[in-house]
Design a protein around this motif. Sequence first.
Motif, PDB file in Angstrom:
ATOM      1  N   ASP A  51       0.818  -1.209   0.000  1.00  0.00           N
ATOM      2  CA  ASP A  51       0.000   0.000   0.000  1.00  0.00           C
ATOM      3  C   ASP A  51       0.859   1.269   0.000  1.00  0.00           C
ATOM      4  O   ASP A  51       0.374   2.357   0.303  1.00  0.00           O
ATOM      5  N   GLY A  52       2.128   1.132  -0.369  1.00  0.00           N
ATOM      6  CA  GLY A  52       2.976   2.294  -0.604  1.00  0.00           C
ATOM      7  C   GLY A  52       3.520   2.971   0.631  1.00  0.00           C
ATOM      8  O   GLY A  52       3.834   4.167   0.603  1.00  0.00           O
ATOM      9  N   GLY A  53       3.675   2.226   1.721  1.00  0.00           N
ATOM     10  CA  GLY A  53       4.259   2.786   2.931  1.00  0.00           C
ATOM     11  C   GLY A  53       5.476   1.991   3.350  1.00  0.00           C
ATOM     12  O   GLY A  53       6.069   1.251   2.558  1.00  0.00           O
ATOM     13  N   GLU A  54       5.857   2.111   4.627  1.00  0.00           N
ATOM     14  CA  GLU A  54       6.999   1.355   5.139  1.00  0.00           C
ATOM     15  C   GLU A  54       6.720   0.886   6.561  1.00  0.00           C
ATOM     16  O   GLU A  54       6.046   1.556   7.336  1.00  0.00           O
ATOM     17  N   ILE A  55       7.237  -0.299   6.881  1.00  0.00           N
ATOM     18  CA  ILE A  55       7.122  -0.877   8.212  1.00  0.00           C
ATOM     19  C   ILE A  55       8.458  -1.520   8.563  1.00  0.00           C
ATOM     20  O   ILE A  55       9.338  -1.656   7.710  1.00  0.00           O
ATOM     21  N   GLY A  56       8.599  -1.946   9.813  1.00  0.00           N
ATOM     22  CA  GLY A  56       9.816  -2.619  10.223  1.00  0.00           C
ATOM     23  C   GLY A  56      10.009  -3.921   9.467  1.00  0.00           C
ATOM     24  O   GLY A  56       9.053  -4.637   9.166  1.00  0.00           O
ATOM     25  N   ARG A  57      11.269  -4.245   9.195  1.00  0.00           N
ATOM     26  CA  ARG A  57      11.591  -5.464   8.445  1.00  0.00           C
ATOM     27  C   ARG A  57      11.102  -6.714   9.169  1.00  0.00           C
ATOM     28  O   ARG A  57      10.667  -7.680   8.529  1.00  0.00           O
ATOM     29  N   ALA A  69       0.925 -10.290   2.356  1.00  0.00           N
ATOM     30  CA  ALA A  69       1.774  -9.197   1.904  1.00  0.00           C
ATOM     31  C   ALA A  69       1.921  -8.201   3.047  1.00  0.00           C
ATOM     32  O   ALA A  69       0.961  -7.948   3.795  1.00  0.00           O
ATOM     33  N   PRO A  70       3.098  -7.613   3.245  1.00  0.00           N
ATOM     34  CA  PRO A  70       3.272  -6.622   4.306  1.00  0.00           C
ATOM     35  C   PRO A  70       2.310  -5.446   4.120  1.00  0.00           C
ATOM     36  O   PRO A  70       2.078  -4.988   2.993  1.00  0.00           O
ATOM     37  N   HIS A  71       1.756  -4.951   5.222  1.00  0.00           N
ATOM     38  CA  HIS A  71       0.815  -3.829   5.189  1.00  0.00           C
ATOM     39  C   HIS A  71       1.169  -2.860   6.307  1.00  0.00           C
ATOM     40  O   HIS A  71       1.628  -3.266   7.377  1.00  0.00           O
ATOM     41  N   THR A  72       0.914  -1.581   6.075  1.00  0.00           N
ATOM     42  CA  THR A  72       1.287  -0.566   7.066  1.00  0.00           C
ATOM     43  C   THR A  72       0.558  -0.751   8.392  1.00  0.00           C
ATOM     44  O   THR A  72       1.060  -0.338   9.438  1.00  0.00           O
ATOM     45  N   ASP A  73      -0.611  -1.373   8.405  1.00  0.00           N
ATOM     46  CA  ASP A  73      -1.314  -1.600   9.670  1.00  0.00           C
ATOM     47  C   ASP A  73      -0.563  -2.563  10.584  1.00  0.00           C
ATOM     48  O   ASP A  73      -0.833  -2.601  11.785  1.00  0.00           O
ATOM     49  N   GLY A  93       2.826   4.155   7.839  1.00  0.00           N
ATOM     50  CA  GLY A  93       3.592   4.081   6.606  1.00  0.00           C
ATOM     51  C   GLY A  93       4.125   5.375   6.059  1.00  0.00           C
ATOM     52  O   GLY A  93       4.906   5.371   5.112  1.00  0.00           O
ATOM     53  N   ARG A  94       3.742   6.521   6.651  1.00  0.00           N
ATOM     54  CA  ARG A  94       4.149   7.814   6.108  1.00  0.00           C
ATOM     55  C   ARG A  94       4.869   8.642   7.178  1.00  0.00           C
ATOM     56  O   ARG A  94       4.531   8.588   8.356  1.00  0.00           O
ATOM     57  N   ARG A  95       5.818   9.443   6.727  1.00  0.00           N
ATOM     58  CA  ARG A  95       6.556  10.300   7.652  1.00  0.00           C
ATOM     59  C   ARG A  95       5.636  11.353   8.251  1.00  0.00           C
ATOM     60  O   ARG A  95       4.955  12.084   7.529  1.00  0.00           O
ATOM     61  N   LEU A  96       5.605  11.410   9.585  1.00  0.00           N
ATOM     62  CA  LEU A  96       4.836  12.443  10.275  1.00  0.00           C
ATOM     63  C   LEU A  96       5.715  13.620  10.633  1.00  0.00           C
ATOM     64  O   LEU A  96       5.395  14.778  10.352  1.00  0.00           O
ATOM     65  N   THR A  97       6.855  13.320  11.257  1.00  0.00           N
ATOM     66  CA  THR A  97       7.748  14.378  11.720  1.00  0.00           C
ATOM     67  C   THR A  97       9.070  13.764  12.125  1.00  0.00           C
ATOM     68  O   THR A  97       9.236  12.543  12.121  1.00  0.00           O
TER      69      THR A  97
END
Length: 482
Positions: A51-57, A69-73, A93-97
């Motif tokens: 879904d176009g984000g990132e999570i821990g490996r 499939a890996p998901h940001t949730d 999955g998205r940069r906040l700050t």
Amino acid sequence: MSRALMLQGTGSNVGKSMLVAGLCRAARARGLRVAPFKPQNMSNNAAVTADGGEIGRAQALQALACGLAPHTDMNPVLLKPETDTGAQVIVQGRRLTSTRARDYAALKPRLLGCVRDSFARLRGAHDLVIVEGAGSPAEVNLRANDIANMGFARAERVPVVLVGCIDRGGVIAQIVGTQAVLDPDDAALVAGFIINKFRGDPRLFDDGYAMIASRTGWPGFGVLPWFPDAWRLPAEDALDVATPRRASGLHAVCLCLSRMANFDDLDPLAQEPGVRLTMLGPGRAIPGDADLVIVPGAKSTRGDLAFLRAQGWDVDIAAHLRRGGHVLGICGGYQMLGRSIADPGGIEGPAGTDAGLGLLAVDTVMHPDKRLEEVRAVHAATGAPFDGYEIHIGRTNGPDRARPFAHVGGTPEGAVSADGRIAGSYLHGMFRDDGFRAAYLAGLGVAASGTGYAAGVEATLDALAAHIEAHLDVPGLLALAR
């Protein structure tokens, strides 16, 4: 609503991530629709999600164990250290700050809502969610507004099993001491304990096991012996990248930067019988017999370029090239190989421009928009296709891009020097592809081994699940979930 169970540890690196992966695979084998969840993770080794984000490996590996499939949730809050006192905060999955450690606590109440939303979506789509804590609930100084351990467990009323690592020693004190410092209402959520990473005959710990149960009143769910094939699974911490001792073979040396990121490129190389991989720590010179030097990704490119120079590795790389060696820069490492790195907006630190190593005629400018994308590429030198992913904020251009490392959708990607011995690419994960890995290593004189990396990971997850089934009370653990 599905059931859930949480594993928390007496400390970091006690084996929670691997236990969750193994339990996920065991639950899946029972026909359960299972998903992993980690409310908060801290790691610079991230996976790009569908879904176009990132999570821990680690959560990506756990998703694989579940057949998902890996998901940001699966990891709604990811902290990516940028300095010793600050980190980038990724939310769903998205940069906040970016924030300093001492200011992060003020964000937690806001983040708990995001964590609970992600958890609710997973529970709504699966029969079972297995949750991994972070660090230790014994860090009671961080209990206020906690979202990683007991704060989350209390909010969602999820039962907890405490994992202690006997390999580190003092496991009785780890578990009994954790109970001693926990708030009574937190301690009431703990439903039992597991002893992990035992070497030798587990029966030798019978008295200690009984003592923990007697002192805490918590039941034990087993003593898990050391799992010898753990090194075959992708590592989340650079210190856990296994490097089998080999006396011969292509000598690949990876520079362990202070903020090394997305180093999963290395796991497949470590498992190649024709490759001798060295993870080179600070204070050590690049060996004179190195054939390939890998400059990996970095969370803070300019900062790690300064770190690289402080080790004298820039001088070592120059000597390595004079001896006819090869250099591969990946992502941040690719940026370092160029002529300059500019960060006019101060995205990764103080605004400014630094001279690169000058090994490729390219220049990089940092942009606030991070590129997070899974890609299908074709290696320019060999024609070998491979799957990879991009996770970076820089844009790199210059004359050496006329000789690309690869093509993505017909577009040139990366850069290669005129003599072909220096290459840079933004593409992570390339060595997971067996065909590409064989073609790349053949160009360095390494015969194909036939090693199937993905198949090996799947087989190791099956073996891990069988190992857990043989030594832990898996039915009892699953029965705890509510």
